[in-house]
Design a protein around this motif. Structure first.
Motif, PDB file in Angstrom:
ATOM      1  N   TRP B  99       0.812  -1.222   0.000  1.00 27.62           N
ATOM      2  CA  TRP B  99       0.000   0.000   0.000  1.00 27.62           C
ATOM      3  C   TRP B  99       0.845   1.272   0.000  1.00 27.62           C
ATOM      4  N   GLN B 100       0.356   2.317  -0.676  1.00 30.19           N
ATOM      5  CA  GLN B 100       1.009   3.627  -0.683  1.00 30.19           C
ATOM      6  C   GLN B 100       0.226   4.614   0.171  1.00 30.19           C
ATOM      7  N   PRO B 101       0.919   5.292   1.116  1.00 38.06           N
ATOM      8  CA  PRO B 101       0.241   6.325   1.906  1.00 38.06           C
ATOM      9  C   PRO B 101      -0.149   7.510   1.025  1.00 38.06           C
ATOM     10  N   VAL B 102      -1.353   8.024   1.232  1.00 38.99           N
ATOM     11  CA  VAL B 102      -1.865   9.142   0.429  1.00 38.99           C
ATOM     12  C   VAL B 102      -2.048  10.380   1.296  1.00 38.99           C
ATOM     13  N   ASP B 103      -2.582  10.160   2.509  1.00 38.85           N
ATOM     14  CA  ASP B 103      -2.927  11.306   3.336  1.00 38.85           C
ATOM     15  C   ASP B 103      -3.042  10.866   4.802  1.00 38.85           C
ATOM     16  N   CYS B 104      -3.058  11.855   5.702  1.00 44.34           N
ATOM     17  CA  CYS B 104      -3.252  11.554   7.117  1.00 44.34           C
ATOM     18  C   CYS B 104      -3.877  12.762   7.781  1.00 44.34           C
ATOM     19  N   GLU B 105      -4.886  12.549   8.602  1.00 46.69           N
ATOM     20  CA  GLU B 105      -5.447  13.644   9.390  1.00 46.69           C
ATOM     21  C   GLU B 105      -5.860  13.081  10.743  1.00 46.69           C
ATOM     22  N   GLN B 106      -6.074  14.001  11.708  1.00 48.86           N
ATOM     23  CA  GLN B 106      -6.527  13.564  13.016  1.00 48.86           C
ATOM     24  C   GLN B 106      -7.983  13.964  13.126  1.00 48.86           C
ATOM     25  N   THR B 107      -8.856  13.003  13.417  1.00 53.58           N
ATOM     26  CA  THR B 107     -10.281  13.306  13.385  1.00 53.58           C
ATOM     27  C   THR B 107     -11.052  12.356  14.298  1.00 53.58           C
ATOM     28  N   ILE B 108     -12.274  12.736  14.644  1.00 55.98           N
ATOM     29  CA  ILE B 108     -13.120  11.867  15.471  1.00 55.98           C
ATOM     30  C   ILE B 108     -13.725  10.797  14.575  1.00 55.98           C
ATOM     31  N   PRO B 109     -13.484   9.515  14.880  1.00 59.90           N
ATOM     32  CA  PRO B 109     -13.956   8.463  13.981  1.00 59.90           C
ATOM     33  C   PRO B 109     -15.461   8.232  14.118  1.00 59.90           C
ATOM     34  N   PRO B 110     -16.061   7.553  13.130  1.00 60.22           N
ATOM     35  CA  PRO B 110     -17.472   7.163  13.255  1.00 60.22           C
ATOM     36  C   PRO B 110     -17.670   6.327  14.526  1.00 60.22           C
ATOM     37  N   ALA B 111     -18.885   6.343  15.065  1.00 61.89           N
ATOM     38  CA  ALA B 111     -19.172   5.677  16.344  1.00 61.89           C
ATOM     39  C   ALA B 111     -18.786   4.196  16.341  1.00 61.89           C
ATOM     40  N   VAL B 112     -19.079   3.461  15.252  1.00 63.81           N
ATOM     41  CA  VAL B 112     -18.761   2.025  15.238  1.00 63.81           C
ATOM     42  C   VAL B 112     -17.265   1.786  15.279  1.00 63.81           C
ATOM     43  N   VAL B 113     -16.493   2.704  14.665  1.00 66.93           N
ATOM     44  CA  VAL B 113     -15.039   2.574  14.709  1.00 66.93           C
ATOM     45  C   VAL B 113     -14.544   2.839  16.124  1.00 66.93           C
ATOM     46  N   ALA B 114     -15.041   3.902  16.751  1.00 65.58           N
ATOM     47  CA  ALA B 114     -14.651   4.233  18.125  1.00 65.58           C
ATOM     48  C   ALA B 114     -14.944   3.043  19.042  1.00 65.58           C
ATOM     49  N   ALA B 115     -16.093   2.385  18.839  1.00 66.16           N
ATOM     50  CA  ALA B 115     -16.455   1.234  19.674  1.00 66.16           C
ATOM     51  C   ALA B 115     -15.450   0.096  19.478  1.00 66.16           C
ATOM     52  N   ALA B 116     -15.080  -0.177  18.225  1.00 64.15           N
ATOM     53  CA  ALA B 116     -14.139  -1.265  17.940  1.00 64.15           C
ATOM     54  C   ALA B 116     -12.751  -0.950  18.502  1.00 64.15           C
ATOM     55  N   LEU B 117     -12.394   0.328  18.558  1.00 70.55           N
ATOM     56  CA  LEU B 117     -11.075   0.729  19.059  1.00 70.55           C
ATOM     57  C   LEU B 117     -11.047   0.866  20.574  1.00 70.55           C
ATOM     58  N   ASP B 118     -12.199   0.748  21.231  1.00 67.86           N
ATOM     59  CA  ASP B 118     -12.308   0.983  22.673  1.00 67.86           C
ATOM     60  C   ASP B 118     -11.782   2.379  23.021  1.00 67.86           C
ATOM     61  N   SER B 119     -11.858   3.299  22.076  1.00 68.74           N
ATOM     62  CA  SER B 119     -11.453   4.672  22.381  1.00 68.74           C
ATOM     63  C   SER B 119     -12.712   5.445  22.768  1.00 68.74           C
ATOM     64  N   GLY B 120     -12.537   6.581  23.417  1.00 71.19           N
ATOM     65  CA  GLY B 120     -13.692   7.393  23.780  1.00 71.19           C
ATOM     66  C   GLY B 120     -14.408   7.867  22.523  1.00 71.19           C
ATOM     67  N   ALA B 121     -15.709   8.103  22.632  1.00 71.94           N
ATOM     68  CA  ALA B 121     -16.512   8.472  21.461  1.00 71.94           C
ATOM     69  C   ALA B 121     -16.064   9.802  20.866  1.00 71.94           C
TER      70      ALA B 121
END
Lengths: 253, 253
Positions: B99-121
């Motif tokens: 894979w080739q990296p294209v971009d990166c940003e810091q952002t609040i993920p969708p709720a289902v992603v936050a749940a899977a990551l056990d990170s705060g909403a």
């Protein structure tokens, strides 16, 4: 990610409608509920029937809606995770196998199968049909192509066809020493008989998992398994499966 | 298998047409050739335009035809095998990564992603976008969700966004000790921005591969990769991949 990115992309009308409908499904409908008819839905959202139908098709692809014969369009439950190829060196039919034998016959395989098996083009092979249940629903149907050379100890005394014959063929297979498994997953459309097995309409999207089992330097078994794409998520890997129920990207916008 | 089986199933008109068309593709057309227009095809096979369109849609699902913007419907080349998850304990961005990296940003993920990551909403995570080429064509686009806790050594001195930032995040990730990977494959429809990346129309069928990488007893990275379903066959397993180019069942009848 990126409303900016999205804004630069021309977004078709049905796409916007899909997002609106998806939100309505979350807030107003429960799993299993039947959607209002197309005429009423089109009127409510102020769109043409054709636009509505495109949006419904999208939601069906994403597993949010199910079209069921004689019932209508219902809100789908979350997709069921179905483990594919857990045991690295197990043959089909080994202890703990999730598949049930349905039938067995000896027949000349399609040309691409014969090529993959390195068997002669006119050489009949054993074809075992199996089916797989999960959560009380049939989720997949499979054809196993097994050349006679892979089951040398099979005798004519065993049942000539049916599930008993299938079990006899698979029992013989366990004597071979397996070298490797290769697996591929691709999109397909349900053939009429597969569709009937899976309670789908012919041509419905399915996930086709092709597995080649090698032994003694050649392909000993070729499996072609057809999974319902509407209700199944295929899982791979070492633990219990990914807990995401529908694609998180879909909810990112 | 079994014309007898098939005969007991009501076969829609477009299904029969699909078989006939499929044979015509094999015998009369070559890869990349543009099909005659719908009116001419419908006339040749003596069917209604709607029936023809349904048959063409089936053949597109099966990877036999491609609809291309501004070109028309062409005969598709065999699907390309794309290896998914070969190295058991490698992180995204490890040596040899396709894979080739294209971009990166810091952002609040969708709720289902936050749940899977056990990170705060409401906890922002690093989101790395990458793309994957195969045989000179972009075959997939990916979003990697990486909580700040997975890359504790990352400094603000590194580039704030873009591919350089993506590389810095992935470099930091390599310090973690990976415990397991879980992977699932399901059918989805291309979101507008993914569709643009993949040169497809929004809503085109795609294969969505979700991978959860675990470290230190929690989900360290969640990857959501979107593969073109028309041109890709996803391959898994120990050797070079299954050589079957399109589903052998389709040719059984």
């Amino acid at each position: 990610m990126g409303t900016t990115q999205l804004e630069s992309v021309p977004e078709p009308k049905y796409w916007h409608l899909k997002t609106v409908l998806s939100e309505a499904l979350d807030s107003e409908f429960s799993v299993g509920e039947i959607l209002p008819n197309e005429r009423d839905l089109a009127a409510r959202f102020g769109v043409a029937r054709a636009t509505l139908r495109q949006a419904l098709e999208q939601l069906e692809l994403e597993g949010r809606l199910q079209r069921r014969r004689g019932v209508g369009t219902t809100v789908a439950p979350p997709r069921v995770g179905v483990a594919v190829g857990t045991e690295q060196h197990a043959w089909p039919g080994a202890a703990g196998d999730a598949w049930q034998p349905v039938d067995c016959e000896q027949t000349i395989p399609p040309a691409v199968v014969a090529a993959a098996l390195d068997s002669g083009a006119d050489e009949p092979v054993h074809v075992v049909r199996r089916s797989r249940m999960s959560h009380g629903q049939r989720v997949a149907t499979e054809l196993l192509y097994i050349p006679a050379a892979s089951v040398p100890g099979l005798t004519a005394i065993d049942a000539p066809s049916g599930p008993a014959r299938a079990r006899a063929v698979l029992r013989e297979l366990q004597h071979l020493s397996q070298e490797s498994q290769d697996r591929s997953v691709e999109l397909g459309s349900a053939r009429a008989d597969d569709a009937k097995d899976l309670d789908r309409l012919p041509g419905s999207p399915v996930l086709v998992v092709t597995t080649r089992f090698a032994a003694e330097g050649r392909t000993a078994v070729l499996s072609v398994a057809t999974y319902r794409a509407d209700t199944c998520r295929l899982t791979f890997g070492d633990s219990t499966g990914v807990e995401i129920h529908h694609d998180p990207e879909r909810q990112a916008s």
